[in-house]
Motif scaffolding. Structure first.
Motif, PDB file in Angstrom:
ATOM      1  N   PHE A  51       0.825  -1.207   0.000  1.00  0.00           N
ATOM      2  CA  PHE A  51       0.000   0.000   0.000  1.00  0.00           C
ATOM      3  C   PHE A  51       0.857   1.255   0.000  1.00  0.00           C
ATOM      4  CE2 PHE A  51      -3.886  -2.369   1.112  1.00  0.00           C
ATOM      5  CZ  PHE A  51      -4.778  -1.704   0.295  1.00  0.00           C
ATOM      6  N   THR A  52       1.892   1.278   0.829  1.00  0.00           N
ATOM      7  CA  THR A  52       2.755   2.464   0.886  1.00  0.00           C
ATOM      8  C   THR A  52       3.362   2.734  -0.483  1.00  0.00           C
ATOM      9  OG1 THR A  52       3.274   1.963   3.202  1.00  0.00           O
ATOM     10  CG2 THR A  52       4.722   3.510   2.067  1.00  0.00           C
ATOM     11  N   THR A  53       3.867   1.704  -1.126  1.00  0.00           N
ATOM     12  CA  THR A  53       4.492   1.845  -2.438  1.00  0.00           C
ATOM     13  C   THR A  53       3.484   2.294  -3.486  1.00  0.00           C
ATOM     14  OG1 THR A  53       6.095   0.133  -1.871  1.00  0.00           O
ATOM     15  CG2 THR A  53       5.832   0.643  -4.215  1.00  0.00           C
ATOM     16  N   MET A  54       2.327   1.627  -3.517  1.00  0.00           N
ATOM     17  CA  MET A  54       1.309   1.944  -4.524  1.00  0.00           C
ATOM     18  C   MET A  54       0.808   3.385  -4.365  1.00  0.00           C
ATOM     19  SD  MET A  54      -2.323  -0.018  -5.327  1.00  0.00           S
ATOM     20  CE  MET A  54      -2.665  -0.238  -3.598  1.00  0.00           C
ATOM     21  N   VAL A  55       0.508   3.772  -3.139  1.00  0.00           N
ATOM     22  CA  VAL A  55      -0.011   5.118  -2.896  1.00  0.00           C
ATOM     23  C   VAL A  55       1.055   6.174  -3.171  1.00  0.00           C
ATOM     24  CG1 VAL A  55      -0.866   6.671  -1.102  1.00  0.00           C
ATOM     25  CG2 VAL A  55      -1.799   4.349  -1.286  1.00  0.00           C
ATOM     26  N   ASP A  56       2.283   5.944  -2.703  1.00  0.00           N
ATOM     27  CA  ASP A  56       3.357   6.910  -2.918  1.00  0.00           C
ATOM     28  C   ASP A  56       3.656   7.085  -4.407  1.00  0.00           C
ATOM     29  OD1 ASP A  56       5.296   8.719  -1.715  1.00  0.00           O
ATOM     30  OD2 ASP A  56       6.816   7.322  -2.468  1.00  0.00           O
ATOM     31  N   ALA A  67       2.933   8.366   4.155  1.00  0.00           N
ATOM     32  CA  ALA A  67       3.744   7.948   5.301  1.00  0.00           C
ATOM     33  C   ALA A  67       3.479   6.483   5.630  1.00  0.00           C
ATOM     34  CB  ALA A  67       3.434   8.814   6.512  1.00  0.00           C
ATOM     35  N   ASN A  68       4.522   5.826   6.134  1.00  0.00           N
ATOM     36  CA  ASN A  68       4.363   4.460   6.626  1.00  0.00           C
ATOM     37  C   ASN A  68       4.146   4.512   8.139  1.00  0.00           C
ATOM     38  OD1 ASN A  68       6.875   4.875   7.809  1.00  0.00           O
ATOM     39  ND2 ASN A  68       7.963   3.488   6.448  1.00  0.00           N
ATOM     40  N   SER A  69       4.304   3.376   8.792  1.00  0.00           N
ATOM     41  CA  SER A  69       4.003   3.294  10.223  1.00  0.00           C
ATOM     42  C   SER A  69       5.062   3.949  11.109  1.00  0.00           C
ATOM     43  CB  SER A  69       3.826   1.836  10.637  1.00  0.00           C
ATOM     44  OG  SER A  69       5.028   1.121  10.400  1.00  0.00           O
ATOM     45  N   ASP A  70       6.018   4.640  10.524  1.00  0.00           N
ATOM     46  CA  ASP A  70       7.009   5.374  11.316  1.00  0.00           C
ATOM     47  C   ASP A  70       6.566   6.800  11.637  1.00  0.00           C
ATOM     48  OD1 ASP A  70       8.815   3.272  11.473  1.00  0.00           O
ATOM     49  OD2 ASP A  70       9.836   3.851   9.625  1.00  0.00           O
ATOM     50  N   LEU A  71       5.491   7.260  11.006  1.00  0.00           N
ATOM     51  CA  LEU A  71       5.031   8.632  11.237  1.00  0.00           C
ATOM     52  C   LEU A  71       3.743   8.624  12.058  1.00  0.00           C
ATOM     53  CD1 LEU A  71       5.468  11.666  10.695  1.00  0.00           C
ATOM     54  CD2 LEU A  71       4.015  11.404   8.680  1.00  0.00           C
ATOM     55  N   VAL A  86      -0.401   3.077   7.150  1.00  0.00           N
ATOM     56  CA  VAL A  86      -0.174   4.002   6.028  1.00  0.00           C
ATOM     57  C   VAL A  86      -1.079   5.207   6.246  1.00  0.00           C
ATOM     58  CG1 VAL A  86      -0.218   4.319   3.508  1.00  0.00           C
ATOM     59  CG2 VAL A  86       0.222   2.043   4.467  1.00  0.00           C
ATOM     60  N   SER A  87      -0.580   6.395   5.956  1.00  0.00           N
ATOM     61  CA  SER A  87      -1.407   7.597   6.004  1.00  0.00           C
ATOM     62  C   SER A  87      -0.988   8.536   4.881  1.00  0.00           C
ATOM     63  CB  SER A  87      -1.304   8.296   7.364  1.00  0.00           C
ATOM     64  OG  SER A  87       0.032   8.635   7.659  1.00  0.00           O
TER      65      SER A  87
END
Length: 194
Positions: A51-56, A67-71, A86-87
Motif C-alpha cells: 500500500f505504501t508503495t502503490m499510494v506513494d 507515510a508508513n508506520s514510522d510517522l 499508512v497515512s
C-alpha cells in the motif's frame, strides 16, 4: 500491530516525544497513557509495504505526503498520537510539523486478530474526529477482504466491503486498483500465535 499498555505514569505530549526518542520500540499516546507497539505478521508487513508503495507512486507528482508506520498521526483536537500502517496528507498545515501529521485524508490499517476490534471501534472513533479524513481502509491479512469507511459529502460514513474480483476505489486520492494487486503471492492461511 499490537498495542500493549505500559506501566508508566501519565505523560504530556512533550514528555512522550522526549521519552520515545530514547526507546527502541514505537509507542502510541492515548489519553496520556503510553502503549507499546509490537510487530505484525509477514502478511501484515507485506500488505503495508504494498500500500505504501502503490499510494506513494500514485501521488509522486503531487504535493501530498505518503507515510508508513514510522510517522505518528495526531488525533485532531486531542493530545493522542497513533502510528497507522499508512497515512496520506495533502494538507498544508502538516508541512509545518516534523514528528507527526494531524490532517490525513486517508488512513490504512492492516488488521491482525488482536487489534481488529480496536481498529474498527475505538481507533475509528478517534480518527473520525479529523475533519479532513475521507477514507479509512481496513485490510485483512488472512483473506482477500478490505473494508472502506468513506465519508460522504453529508458527513455520514459509508462502509463498502471489497472482496476477490472487486476494484477498490479511494476517492480521497483518486486511486482505483484491483484488490488482488494487494494480495498477490501471499499465504492467506489464518495467523497462529507462535
Amino acid at each position: 500491530m499490537i498495542a500493549i499498555k505500559e506501566k508508566l505514569p501519565p505523560m504530556t505530549p512533550e514528555e512522550y516525544f522526549t521519552w520515545e526518542e530514547q526507546q527502541l520500540e514505537k509507542h502510541e499516546l492515548i489519553d496520556s497513557q503510553v502503549y507499546a507497539m509490537s510487530g505484525g505478521s509477514v502478511n501484515h508487513s507485506r500488505i503495508a509495504i504494498r500500500f505504501t508503495t502503490m499510494v506513494d507512486t500514485h501521488l509522486d507528482t503531487s504535493s501530498c505526503i505518503t507515510a508508513n508506520s514510522d510517522l505518528r498521526v495526531n488525533i485532531a483536537g486531542t493530545n493522542n498520537y497513533t502510528y497507522p500502517d499508512v497515512s496520506v496528507t495533502c494538507d498544508e498545515r502538516d508541512k509545518t510539523t516534523t514528528q507527526y501529521i494531524t490532517y490525513p485524508c486517508l488512513i490504512i490499517e492492516v488488521l491482525s486478530p488482536s487489534t481488529e476490534s480496536y481498529d474498527r471501534g475505538g481507533k475509528f472513533r478517534m480518527y473520525r474526529k479529523n475533519p479532513i479524513l475521507q477514507d479509512y481502509l481496513l485490510v485483512s491479512s488472512t483473506s482477500i477482504e478490505i473494508d472502506l469507511y468513506h465519508k460522504k459529502d453529508t458527513g455520514e460514513w459509508l462502509i463498502i466491503n471489497y472482496q476477490a474480483g472487486d476494484t477498490v476505489e479511494l476517492k480521497s486520492i483518486n486511486l482505483s486498483f484491483p484488490i488482488e494487486q494487494v494480495y498477490r503471492n501471499l499465504d492467506l492461511t489464518p495467523e497462529t500465535t507462535p
